[in-house]
Design a protein around this motif. Structure first.
Motif, short mmCIF file in Angstrom:
data_model
loop_
_atom_site.label_atom_id
_atom_site.label_comp_id
_atom_site.label_asym_id
_atom_site.label_seq_id
_atom_site.Cartn_x
_atom_site.Cartn_y
_atom_site.Cartn_z
N LYS A 774 1.02 -1.25 0.02
CA LYS A 774 0.02 0.08 -0.16
C LYS A 774 0.86 1.29 -0.07
CE LYS A 774 -2.29 -1.18 3.73
NZ LYS A 774 -3.54 -1.01 4.67
N TRP A 775 2.15 1.22 0.72
CA TRP A 775 2.82 2.42 1.18
C TRP A 775 4.32 2.47 0.60
CZ3 TRP A 775 0.22 1.29 6.46
CH2 TRP A 775 -1.13 1.60 6.53
N VAL A 776 4.59 1.40 -0.14
CA VAL A 776 6.03 1.12 -0.34
C VAL A 776 6.86 1.41 0.87
CG1 VAL A 776 7.52 1.99 -2.21
CG2 VAL A 776 5.27 2.78 -2.45
N ARG A 777 6.30 0.90 1.98
CA ARG A 777 7.09 1.11 3.22
C ARG A 777 7.53 -0.38 3.78
NH1 ARG A 777 4.02 3.79 7.88
NH2 ARG A 777 3.03 2.00 8.24
N GLN A 778 8.47 -0.68 3.62
CA GLN A 778 9.28 -2.13 4.31
C GLN A 778 9.85 -1.88 5.88
OE1 GLN A 778 12.64 -3.84 2.12
NE2 GLN A 778 11.87 -3.04 0.23
N SER A 779 9.27 -3.19 6.47
CA SER A 779 9.70 -3.42 7.75
C SER A 779 10.06 -4.85 8.02
CB SER A 779 8.40 -3.23 8.55
OG SER A 779 8.39 -3.64 9.97
N GLY A 780 11.15 -4.82 9.00
CA GLY A 780 11.66 -6.09 9.24
C GLY A 780 11.30 -6.48 10.60
N PHE A 844 18.14 -19.53 15.21
CA PHE A 844 19.30 -18.70 15.12
C PHE A 844 19.41 -17.97 13.93
CE2 PHE A 844 23.97 -18.57 13.97
CZ PHE A 844 24.49 -17.82 14.88
N HIS A 845 19.37 -18.95 12.76
CA HIS A 845 19.84 -18.49 11.21
C HIS A 845 18.60 -17.59 10.99
CE1 HIS A 845 23.59 -20.73 10.35
NE2 HIS A 845 23.03 -21.50 10.95
N ILE A 846 17.32 -17.73 11.15
CA ILE A 846 16.27 -17.26 10.66
C ILE A 846 16.38 -15.51 11.07
CG2 ILE A 846 14.43 -17.74 12.11
CD1 ILE A 846 12.55 -17.93 9.53
N LEU A 847 16.68 -15.57 12.32
CA LEU A 847 16.74 -14.38 12.99
C LEU A 847 18.12 -13.33 12.21
CD1 LEU A 847 16.43 -15.08 17.02
CD2 LEU A 847 14.65 -14.10 15.06
N ARG A 848 19.11 -13.81 12.16
CA ARG A 848 20.17 -13.21 11.51
C ARG A 848 19.88 -13.10 9.96
NH1 ARG A 848 24.76 -12.31 13.26
NH2 ARG A 848 25.94 -13.18 11.15
N ARG A 849 19.12 -14.02 9.50
CA ARG A 849 18.61 -13.63 8.02
C ARG A 849 17.90 -12.55 7.89
NH1 ARG A 849 14.99 -17.76 4.37
NH2 ARG A 849 13.36 -16.73 5.79
N GLN A 850 17.19 -11.91 8.92
CA GLN A 850 16.31 -10.89 8.84
C GLN A 850 17.21 -9.47 8.67
OE1 GLN A 850 13.19 -12.05 8.13
NE2 GLN A 850 12.51 -10.16 9.65
N ILE A 851 18.67 -9.44 8.84
CA ILE A 851 19.45 -8.22 8.71
C ILE A 851 20.21 -8.72 7.52
CG2 ILE A 851 21.36 -7.23 9.65
CD1 ILE A 851 18.54 -6.76 10.77
N LEU A 853 19.42 -10.14 4.77
CA LEU A 853 18.67 -9.72 3.38
C LEU A 853 18.91 -8.39 2.75
CD1 LEU A 853 15.34 -11.45 4.33
CD2 LEU A 853 17.04 -12.16 2.62
N PRO A 854 18.86 -8.16 1.74
CA PRO A 854 19.25 -6.78 1.10
C PRO A 854 17.87 -5.77 1.02
CG PRO A 854 19.01 -8.35 -0.71
CD PRO A 854 19.08 -9.10 0.54
N PHE A 855 16.84 -6.44 1.77
CA PHE A 855 15.73 -5.65 1.77
C PHE A 855 15.04 -6.06 3.14
CE2 PHE A 855 15.31 -9.56 -1.05
CZ PHE A 855 14.78 -10.09 -0.26
N ARG A 856 13.91 -5.43 3.47
CA ARG A 856 13.31 -6.18 4.77
C ARG A 856 11.95 -6.76 4.59
NH1 ARG A 856 17.77 -6.29 5.82
NH2 ARG A 856 18.74 -5.00 7.22
N LYS A 857 11.70 -7.86 5.25
CA LYS A 857 10.16 -8.16 5.15
C LYS A 857 9.95 -8.70 6.47
CE LYS A 857 9.74 -8.40 0.57
NZ LYS A 857 8.54 -8.01 -0.17
N PRO A 858 8.66 -8.51 7.03
CA PRO A 858 8.46 -9.05 8.14
C PRO A 858 8.40 -10.55 8.35
CG PRO A 858 6.44 -7.65 7.04
CD PRO A 858 7.54 -7.86 6.07
N LEU A 859 8.85 -10.81 9.79
CA LEU A 859 8.88 -12.41 9.82
C LEU A 859 7.64 -12.70 10.88
CD1 LEU A 859 10.30 -15.16 9.70
CD2 LEU A 859 12.05 -14.25 11.26
N ILE A 860 7.16 -13.69 10.55
CA ILE A 860 6.11 -14.47 11.56
C ILE A 860 6.57 -15.71 12.13
CG2 ILE A 860 3.82 -14.74 12.03
CD1 ILE A 860 4.14 -11.94 11.03
N LEU A 861 7.04 -15.71 13.02
CA LEU A 861 7.61 -16.97 13.59
C LEU A 861 6.72 -17.72 14.82
CD1 LEU A 861 11.32 -16.36 14.28
CD2 LEU A 861 10.27 -18.25 13.19
N MET A 862 6.39 -18.78 14.55
CA MET A 862 5.70 -19.55 15.63
C MET A 862 6.82 -20.39 16.49
SD MET A 862 2.53 -19.56 14.46
CE MET A 862 2.70 -18.34 13.70
N THR A 863 6.81 -20.03 17.59
CA THR A 863 7.84 -20.20 18.64
C THR A 863 7.27 -21.30 19.50
OG1 THR A 863 7.30 -18.46 20.13
CG2 THR A 863 9.03 -18.00 18.55
#
Length: 1057
Positions: A774-780, A844-851, A853-863
């Motif tokens: 909607k707003w071209v606004r990324q979030s990690g 461990f890896h999926i948390l570090r992968r958030q940073i 990445l060369p872009f930002r995407k929200p991550l929904i994690l079932m813990t």
């Protein structure tokens, strides 16, 4: 020195003792005459005499008779008065009182000024209790105006009070009924002079005023066009600060230049709405007609705040007036606004949003203060107040990155509608963040565009409180109600509000009472539901006309100047309109409210950094995280925590990690790399399940804490872990705002239990899932949501995984072509990532992968919950060190993988159910017959790795196993994607199998007959079946027995071959 105990008996004269009389017991500078029995030369009748004191007095008297100089001067005076015939009790003359007066005490003689026309209280004069009572009454009246004057203030430009008076045109209740209920003065008293208490500033430098003038000044200060609520504030300093700025006479007066500036801004505000109405008469734009003063008000707040040092302002607002704010407050180029009405196609990616939801970011010069200012208006959906916590989070983040620990450089302004401010719960949630250490923004200025109506509902049916602003009272925020048709009063209130915020760094509310000239939108008919109100509105002149006429009458401007200002702005709009007609496309990026300068430049958009970490770093973080505070032997830690720290250290020595240790290593390694990490949510410092313990507490000293992750390296980035208020909607919105401010930060919100995200669904749907489109606004941002069917009942089991998967934007009928950058390309194209990890290394890896990445995407994690302490849920350093990365699919690595041709069932699963299946397979001895593959990342669907795993087991029946009910969990998401994948994965079988044989033999292609030739074979698609709980309305059963039975059935079905 001789000392005597003196007791005064005050005559009551047959009446009950008054408070004023009681005051006379205190020593005063004036002599107070007290009635007693008559005494001549004998001391026997003195009231202080008793059996023991009379002998002492007799001794003193005999000494005085022998030599008056042999006794103290006070005794000499006493005996002289007594022998001269003084009345009993009057012979004693107290010495002058040179001691300072206590707080709230004044000398009795100061109550009546000598010029007041009344006798002064002097030594020996009789007490007139009416004087004292009248002074107390005046003080009570002053306080009454201060506390309740707003109830009689003339703040409604329509002259109606819809909350209590249904008759059209009736004014608010008169001030006499509200402030002067116990007013006992008559006309003769009006010119009496009364001393002013220290709690009022109506006299400026004068210490006393006639009663008539006192009342006039109070009326002007509290019952004119400004109504102030502030007496509930529990700080005398703050109350007096407000009184100083509101009570002095003529405090709202403006000079000619200030008035001309107001008129010019009001002209632009009104002219913009008129221009839009003329060009696009049938378009919805949610204009400001009726509250045009909002634009000058906002600009005034910004001017004063900029002058006081503010450099960046983040704003949030509903749709009413948004276009006007963008045009005249932010100075968004008008042609960009006008192209939004043209219906043009966008030249960049995204789905866009309607024009009155869009935000922007502008850096410009403030011409009034000649200082640069950054202005951001955050995009907001139709959920009117949903943006409030987002703005606060963004403001807090900007303050953090600037090192603005007191909020002197960055501030927030929130605009509200009257109905939403009173009705939306997120307002209350956001207000309660205002003074929390990890969430405060050091004061927000709230401006209410009070239309006195919500859509079609008037205040009598939309709120139970007297005002729409009453929610602000809970945080001691002063509330200024002001008549929107008095521009100068509005400007004065804005000045005071901006100064208040700069002085005390606390919230403040400006309630601009106005009206809505049109309906809810420009094509709505308000007369259907508010006929009387809109009859009044149609007879009301616009505020610009009223103010222009006033200034012309005052000689500040001429009619020609008014017309000239109006014509100039109309020409500006026409020129921008003509420029907009030349545009062929709109650009969504023009409306970005949170630009990330330099983040995307010079980067390969499809190149991801490594997520593995050198083992030395893992060991260092692990040891620090497993140790008590260094050099603090006296820091007493709970014995249970000492055991936990010891077990962590043993894991580090054994090169293994559990869930909590893997998380700490992910955070710590990012902190080492200069990435700020912020973890927020209910009870996150300890963790809901007592597994995290990021903050250690001294057992004997309050507030003595230690956070190991904040002290790993001397040059590390800051680590913030903070327990939030018991709020999901507000706190998650806050963290979303925090996450969009800077891409070089890992911002996480953890739900206490996964299903608590229900309360924050608006933020999830409107901001996280669709925000970029909607707003071209990324979030990690990362959402950590405890999830798992463990017999804890309906509300503590499911994080509603299916809802997040349903909102994933990938097409179930399209399988992307394989390529070397398949993983990162999928991530680039998705709207968010949904994962359900089963190992600490994956986490461990999926948390570090958030940073990485060369872009930002929200991550929904079932813990997990039980996996936090599961003995098999451990990972080795070998899975986390350099060269390793996140495994989207963890393949079967047991005996079944060694002879894949003979495997009869390949089960795919995700999350904690894997350990149930693993145990069941082991117990049944089916390790060679059943292979289990884990989808660590569910969305985007890892087609490439799932395809490879399926191809490895050509004769296996495919099944999806999940612990959730069939209409929940991942099944409805993965089933169509498996179908798409399997359409290209045909199984070859003999034609004879289609004519006979068992269902299982047909499915697996197992046939004992001799091999047939090609002409006797056919290709059939492989299929995947479901293994799990049946459909249900509730996420989980509340019965432990029923839960165990469901799990038993699931596992037994899993083993059927």
């Amino acid at each position: 020195m001789h000392r005597a105990r003196i007791v005064f008996n005050i005559s009551k004269s047959g009446q009950s003792e008054r408070f004023a009389s009681w005051l006379l017991n205190k020593p005063q500078t004036a002599a107070v005459s007290v009635n007693a029995n008559r005494l001549k030369s004998s001391t026997a009748a003195e009231p202080f005499l008793n059996g023991s004191s009379s002998a002492y007095v007799e001794t003193m008297y005999n000494a005085w008779l022998a030599d008056p100089n042999s006794v103290h001067a006070s005794w000499d005076a006493f005996f002289r008065n007594a022998t001269n015939g003084a009345q009993p009790g009057a012979a004693y003359t107290p010495p002058p009182n040179l001691a300072p007066y206590n707080k709230n005490e004044v000398p009795l003689t100061s109550l009546v000024p000598s010029s007041g026309g009344m006798p002064s209280i002097s030594a020996g004069s009789p007490i007139n209790e009416k004087i004292i009572d009248d002074h107390l009454a005046v003080q009570a009246i002053i306080r009454s105006y201060q506390a309740r004057g707003h109830l009689a203030a003339d703040v409604d430009p329509l002259g109606i009070t819809t909350a209590t008076l249904p008759e059209l045109g009736m004014r608010a209740p008169s001030s006499e009924l509200i402030m002067r209920k116990y007013f006992n003065f008559d006309e003769a008293d009006m010119d009496r002079v009364f001393k002013l208490p220290s709690t009022t500033f109506i006299g400026e430098k004068e210490k006393a005023l006639p009663l008539r003038e006192i009342l006039n000044r109070l009326e002007q200060a509290y019952c004119n066009n400004i109504g102030i609520e502030f007496m509930f504030i529990n700080s005398l300093e703050q109350c007096n600060w407000i009184r100083q700025r509101m009570e002095p006479p003529n405090v709202t007066k403006m000079n000619a230049d200030q008035k001309r500036l107001i008129l010019a801004r009001l002209t632009r505000s009104t002219g913009f709405e008129n221009f839009l109405a003329k060009k696009w008469s049938s378009e919805k734009r949610f204009g400001l007609e009726g509250c045009e003063i909002l634009i000058p008000a906002m600009k005034q707040v910004i001017d004063v705040s900029t002058k006081l040092g503010v450099e960046s302002i983040i704003m949030g607002m509903p749709h009413r007036g948004r276009l006007n704010v963008l045009a005249n407050v932010c100075r968004k180029p008008l042609h960009q606004l006008f192209t939004q009405f043209a219906g043009l196609e966008a030249e960049d990616d995204g789905s866009g949003d309607v024009k009155y939801h869009l935000g922007t970011y502008i850096e410009r010069l403030n011409r009034v203060t000649n200082k640069n200012i950054r202005l951001a208006v955050c995009a907001n959906p139709s959920h009117l107040e949903a943006v409030d916590p987002v703005v606060q989070g963004k403001t807090r983040a900007e303050q953090f990155y600037r090192g603005d620990n007191e909020g002197k450089k960055v501030m927030s302004i929130l605009l509200h509608g009257d109905a939403a401010f009173a009705g939306q719960g997120v307002v209350f949630e956001t207000m309660h963040l205002s003074d929390l250490p990890a969430y405060t923004t050091h004061g927000t200025i709230h401006i209410v565009a009070n239309n006195q109506i919500g859509f079609t509902t008037d205040p009598r049916h939309s709120r139970s409180s007297a005002y729409c602003t009453d929610v602000a009272r809970v945080v001691n925020a002063p509330i200024f109600h002001v008549n929107g048709d008095n521009p100068e009063a509005v400007m004065h209130v804005c000045n005071v509000a901006a100064e208040w915020r700069a002085t005390f760094h606390k919230d403040v509310v400006i309630d601009i009472v106005s009206y809505r000239r049109n309906g809810h939108n420009e094509v709505d008919e308000p007369m259907f539901t508010q006929p009387l109100m809109y009859q009044k509105i149609r007879k009301t002149k616009p505020v610009l006309e009223k103010y222009a006429d006033q200034l012309i009458a005052e000689g500040v401007v001429t009619a020609e100047e008014v017309k000239d200002v109006k014509d100039k702005y109309e020409k500006i709009c026409e020129d921008a309109y003509n420029q907009a007609k030349q545009e062929t496309h709109i650009k969504y990026k023009d409306w970005l409210d949170s630009p990330w300068s330099g983040f995307f430049e010079g980067k390969d958009p499809l190149k991801m950094s490594a997520t593995g970490v050198v083992e030395e770093t893992l060991v260092h973080i692990g040891r620090r995280f497993s140790s008590p505070p260094p050099n603090a032997a006296e820091f007493e830690i709970h014995k249970g925590l000492l055991r936990i720290l010891k077990s962590r250290m043993e894991m580090v020595d054994n090169r293994t990690v559990d869930w909590a240790l893997a998380e700490a290593m992910a955070y710590g390694s990012l902190l080492k790399e200069g990435i700020h990490v912020r973890l927020s949510g209910e009870d996150v410092e300890r963790g809901t399940f007592s597994h995290r313990h990021h903050v250690l507490h001294h057992q004997k000293v309050d507030k003595a804490t230690y956070c190991a992750l904040a002290h790993l390296y001397p040059d590390q980035a800051p680590y913030t872990v903070c327990n939030s208020s018991l709020s999901e909607y507000g706190v998650l919105g806050f963290e979303v705002g925090y996450s969009v401010t800077n891409p070089n930060a890992l911002v996480l919100w953890e739900a206490q239990f996964g299903d608590f995200n229900n309360v924050a669904q608006c933020i999830i749907d409107q901001f996280i899932s669709s925000g970029q489109a909607k707003w071209v606004r990324q979030s990690g941002i990362v959402l950590l949501q405890p999830h798992g069917m463990e017999g804890m009942g309906p509300e503590h089991s499911s994080a509603r995984l299916e809802r997040f998967l349903q909102m994933c934007s990938d097409d179930p009928d399209y399988m992307p072509p394989e390529s070397p950058d398949y993983e990162v390309r999928q991530l680039h194209d998705c709207n968010w990532i949904v994962a359900n990890c089963s190992t600490p290394a994956s986490y461990f890896h999926i948390l570090r992968r958030q940073i990485a990445l060369p872009f930002r995407k929200p991550l929904i994690l079932m813990t997990p919950k039980s996996l936090l302490r599961h003995p098999e849920c451990k990972s080795s350093f070998d899975d986390m060190k350099e060269g390793t990365n996140f495994k989207r699919v963890i393949p079967e690595e047991g005996p079944a993988s060694e002879n894949p041709q003979n495997v009869r069932k390949l089960a795919f699963c995700s999350g904690r159910v894997y350990y149930d299946l693993l145990k069941q397979r082991r117990d049944k001895g089916l390790e060679k017959d059943i292979a289990i593959a884990r989808l660590e990342q569910i969305s985007p669907f890892p087609y490439d790795q799932v395809k490879a795993e399926i191809a490895k087991y050509p004769n296996a029946q495919l099944v999806w196993s999940q612990e959730e009910h069939k209409n929940m969990g991942s099944w409805s998401y993965i089933e169509p994607r498996f179908r798409t994948l399997l359409q290209n994965q045909k199984q070859i079988r003999a034609k004879s199998q289609s004519k006979g044989g068992s269902w299982l033999s047909q499915l697996f292609g197992r046939d004992e007959s001799p091999q047939t030739n090609a002409q006797e074979t056919e290709t059939v698609p492989r299929t995947i079946s479901y293994n799990g709980r049946a459909t249900a309305a509730s996420p989980a059963t509340g019965s432990k027995a029923a839960h165990n039975k469901e799990l038993r059935n699931l596992l037994e079905e899993f083993c059927v071959l």
